[in-house]
Design a protein around this motif. Structure first.
Motif, short mmCIF file in Angstrom:
data_model
loop_
_atom_site.label_atom_id
_atom_site.label_comp_id
_atom_site.label_asym_id
_atom_site.label_seq_id
_atom_site.Cartn_x
_atom_site.Cartn_y
_atom_site.Cartn_z
N TYR A 39 8.84 -3.43 3.31
CA TYR A 39 7.64 -2.61 3.56
C TYR A 39 6.55 -2.91 2.53
CZ TYR A 39 4.63 1.44 4.22
OH TYR A 39 3.54 2.25 4.43
N GLN B 51 7.32 1.22 14.71
CA GLN B 51 7.42 0.23 13.63
C GLN B 51 8.87 -0.01 13.22
OE1 GLN B 51 6.28 3.31 13.36
NE2 GLN B 51 6.47 4.16 11.29
N GLY C 94 11.13 -3.25 7.79
CA GLY C 94 10.84 -2.28 6.74
C GLY C 94 9.79 -1.26 7.15
N VAL C 95 10.04 0.01 6.84
CA VAL C 95 9.09 1.09 7.06
C VAL C 95 8.99 1.88 5.76
CG1 VAL C 95 9.54 1.26 9.55
CG2 VAL C 95 10.93 2.60 7.96
N GLU C 96 8.03 2.80 5.69
CA GLU C 96 7.79 3.49 4.42
C GLU C 96 9.01 4.25 3.92
OE1 GLU C 96 4.42 6.21 2.19
OE2 GLU C 96 4.57 6.32 4.37
N TYR D 153 0.14 0.87 -0.69
CA TYR D 153 1.55 1.25 -0.81
C TYR D 153 1.60 2.48 -1.70
CZ TYR D 153 6.54 0.86 -2.02
OH TYR D 153 7.87 1.10 -2.21
N LYS E 88 4.87 -6.08 3.54
CA LYS E 88 4.05 -5.82 4.74
C LYS E 88 2.72 -5.18 4.34
CE LYS E 88 4.49 -3.65 9.32
NZ LYS E 88 3.45 -2.60 9.35
N CYS E 89 2.79 -4.20 3.45
CA CYS E 89 1.57 -3.53 2.99
C CYS E 89 0.64 -4.53 2.30
CB CYS E 89 1.91 -2.39 2.03
SG CYS E 89 2.62 -0.93 2.82
#
Length: 349
Positions: A224, A43, A215-217, A235, A227-228
């Motif tokens: 992110y 990701q 974006g990632v967590e 999230y 995206k969530c």
């Protein structure tokens, strides 16, 4: 034709800088080995952005170089002899750093040293802009008196009504290992400026964001979160009731400031580059804005445990940037930025 060397060229800020300077007629050399995919998994992969640059920038030259490889960095800078260097490559997550301390320090601190020494040897007159981070201040901003409002925390001390200035202490606080490795890089960039009189600057970023963020967590808060929302994925909010505040600056406004610095460079400067108070928001407020553009309610879970070294409230005082470069200011609002991020995630494969 002037030549620009950009490290981390497939990342958010690096790619924005490449496109901005290419439009101004510069020859672009990008340095990126997709290490983000190693740090964060599939990701975090940025090859799509590398391909986007190759398709949009005529004569774009990609260099598959790891900035930890000292000999490769020295050879590359000596070969290219760039007219300016923009250093955005990094291990960017303070959560991830604890699991990979050697990779984190070697990338952030040693990689920066490699580039600085290569610049000093090959092109000492070329401006060197380094993307630092507000995490160099550690958790010291949390010592400022705060007031709790309905949807956010804010500074109760009037001294910080406009945010955190560059004179704020970076000492005797908890940084996370990521923050510590970025402190080492930040101080080294300043030292090469002062000791060798190189035109360098450290840009201590707040939340750098925009539509081209992977974006990632563990890194990329707004990207992110959006995206969530679009995927209907919960999230996770870590502590502080979701009222922790960040200032968000669009990558294009970052690129514009870097261009201003390179055009009129200074020696060993430091700037807190963020969205300022006007572009700040809490996580709860980000939920509300995102929902307006997606029409989807944000799903989230809550953990009482905050992230180590996390800021309860942080926004940058932009007074020094505006004073030194009066032609620059924030041009893209928080709402417009989130709207662009929503549109980008909808289009991305």
């Amino acid at each position: 034709m002037k030549k620009l060397l950009v490290t981390g060229s497939s990342g958010l800020i690096g790619s924005e800088v490449c496109l901005y300077f290419a439009a101004a007629g510069w020859k672009i050399h990008g340095v990126d080995n997709n290490q983000r995919a190693v740090f964060f998994g599939p990701q975090g992969d940025t090859r799509w952005n590398q391909q986007r640059l190759a398709g949009r920038i005529e004569g774009f030259e990609h260099h598959e170089v790891d900035i930890r490889d000292r000999e490769a960095v020295l050879a590359l800078v000596d070969k290219v002899r760039p007219d300016a260097i923009v250093h955005t490559a990094a291990q960017p997550s303070h959560d991830r750093a604890a699991a990979i301390p050697f990779a984190d320090f070697d990338t952030n601190a040693v990689g920066t040293l490699n580039l600085l020494e290569a610049t000093r040897r090959a092109c000492p007159e070329s401006p060197f802009a380094h993307m630092s981070t507000n995490k160099v201040y550690g958790d010291r901003p949390n010592s400022i008196a705060l007031e709790e409002l309905e949807t956010r925390w804010d500074y109760a001390d009037p001294q910080y009504a406009n945010g955190i200035p560059e004179s704020f202490s970076i000492d005797q606080s908890k940084h996370s290992l990521f923050g510590a490795s970025k402190v080492a890089a930040d101080v080294m960039v300043q030292e090469y400026g002062r000791y060798f009189n190189l035109p360098t600057c450290c840009l201590r970023g707040g939340c750098l964001t925009g539509p081209n963020h992977s974006g990632v967590e563990l890194h990329g808060f707004l990207s992110y979160l959006v995206k969530c929302n679009l995927e209907g994925k919960p999230y996770t909010v870590f502590g502080y009731k979701g009222k922790q505040v960040r200032d968000n600056i669009h990558s294009e406004d970052v690129a514009r400031f870097i261009a201003a610095f390179i055009e009129t460079p200074r020696v060993a400067e430091v700037y807190n580059i963020g969205g300022g108070k006007a572009n700040s928001c809490s996580i709860l407020e980000a939920f509300q804005i995102t929902q307006r553009f997606t029409g989807r309610e944000q799903q989230y879970s809550y953990s009482d445990e905050n992230r180590i070294g996390d800021h309860i409230c942080y926004y940058s005082d932009l007074a020094k940037m505006r004073a030194d470069y009066p032609g620059w200011d924030i041009t893209i609002s928080l709402e417009d930025t989130i709207e662009q991020i929503v549109a980008a995630w909808k289009q991305r494969p």
